[in-house]
Write an enzyme that holds these catalytic residues in place. Sequence first.
Site, PDB file in Angstrom:
ATOM      1  N   ASP A  38       0.833  -1.197   0.000  1.00  0.00           N
ATOM      2  CA  ASP A  38       0.000   0.000   0.000  1.00  0.00           C
ATOM      3  C   ASP A  38       0.872   1.254   0.000  1.00  0.00           C
ATOM      4  OD1 ASP A  38      -2.297  -1.534   0.098  1.00  0.00           O
ATOM      5  OD2 ASP A  38      -2.459  -1.453   2.288  1.00  0.00           O
ATOM      6  N   TYR A  66       7.208  -8.433   8.368  1.00  0.00           N
ATOM      7  CA  TYR A  66       6.887  -7.005   8.492  1.00  0.00           C
ATOM      8  C   TYR A  66       7.244  -6.485   9.877  1.00  0.00           C
ATOM      9  CZ  TYR A  66       3.771  -7.835   4.456  1.00  0.00           C
ATOM     10  OH  TYR A  66       3.246  -8.180   3.237  1.00  0.00           O
ATOM     11  N   ASP A  80      -6.105   1.585   8.487  1.00  0.00           N
ATOM     12  CA  ASP A  80      -4.775   2.182   8.631  1.00  0.00           C
ATOM     13  C   ASP A  80      -4.916   3.686   8.814  1.00  0.00           C
ATOM     14  OD1 ASP A  80      -5.189   3.356   6.114  1.00  0.00           O
ATOM     15  OD2 ASP A  80      -3.981   1.872   5.059  1.00  0.00           O
ATOM     16  N   ARG A 177      -2.811  -4.692   8.397  1.00  0.00           N
ATOM     17  CA  ARG A 177      -3.726  -3.702   8.990  1.00  0.00           C
ATOM     18  C   ARG A 177      -4.927  -4.396   9.634  1.00  0.00           C
ATOM     19  NH1 ARG A 177      -6.809  -1.873   3.991  1.00  0.00           N
ATOM     20  NH2 ARG A 177      -5.683  -2.831   2.269  1.00  0.00           N
TER      21      ARG A 177
END
Length: 288
Positions: A38, A66, A80, A177
Amino acid sequence: MNGILVINKPVGLTSHQVITKIKKILNIKKIGHAGTLDPLASGVLVVLINDATKLSDFLISEDKEYIATIAIGTSTTTEDATGEIVGQVKVSHLDEKEVDRVLETMIGENYQIPPMFSAIKLQGQKLYELARKGETIERTPRKIMIYSLKRISPITYLDNQAYFSFRTEVSKGTYIRTLCTDIGKALNYPAHMKELVRTKSGKFTLENAYDLEDIENKKFQLIPMDDALTIPKVSLTSELYSKVKNGQKIASCDINMTSDLIAFTYQNQLVAIYKKQNNYYKAERVWN
């Protein structure tokens, strides 16, 4: 020019914008990537150049790692920091032991409901297109695997919200998210993802990634296609090469292999990827 570029995608650009820039800089015909990030996220974007675009299906299924920062106390439409606030409560104290316990309970096989703001298609439309119209539809939970999940920072407080960072390694298709909102729910608070960095995709790491400036200055090296794969490799004899390059099936006993997928190479070049079916291997991708 065929191979893989590992790019450190900056915050603010879409994955498509990044590969469009690279395509223009390098003046190449075909380009793709192995897993979208994203605009809010940064980190490892695996870019596929020319013939390497055929590797997309194999590399996109690799596990990812991540580092994320979660905001506890506020939920948003997009899950988010880019979305509109839809829920908010004051958070003055979180018990660190309870937070760590909740994270530990999430490790393993889980089911996750994909967010409405995602590129998943249902009934011919991308979910984010429906979400932008204010529509919400029922989504089927998808099986995911969380291999590790650990808090890596102290819990801090600002403006009646709590924040901490965590590191996680997950399977293909896991939305971090959504994981953040699920962590919040388990703690009985609204939550969203504040920041996200992809540190690893398959065998590719952030430490070995190039910035867009490196590409502009031609300070990079392409990774050969066969080096990108984590599946077993078989170096072909000239006799087997003549069969594989034409996509002919190969008997398992001829190569003494049992893996579901194998990569065939000849003279240090990737020739094909084959999949096991009963006592034979059949072509999935062939490079001529």
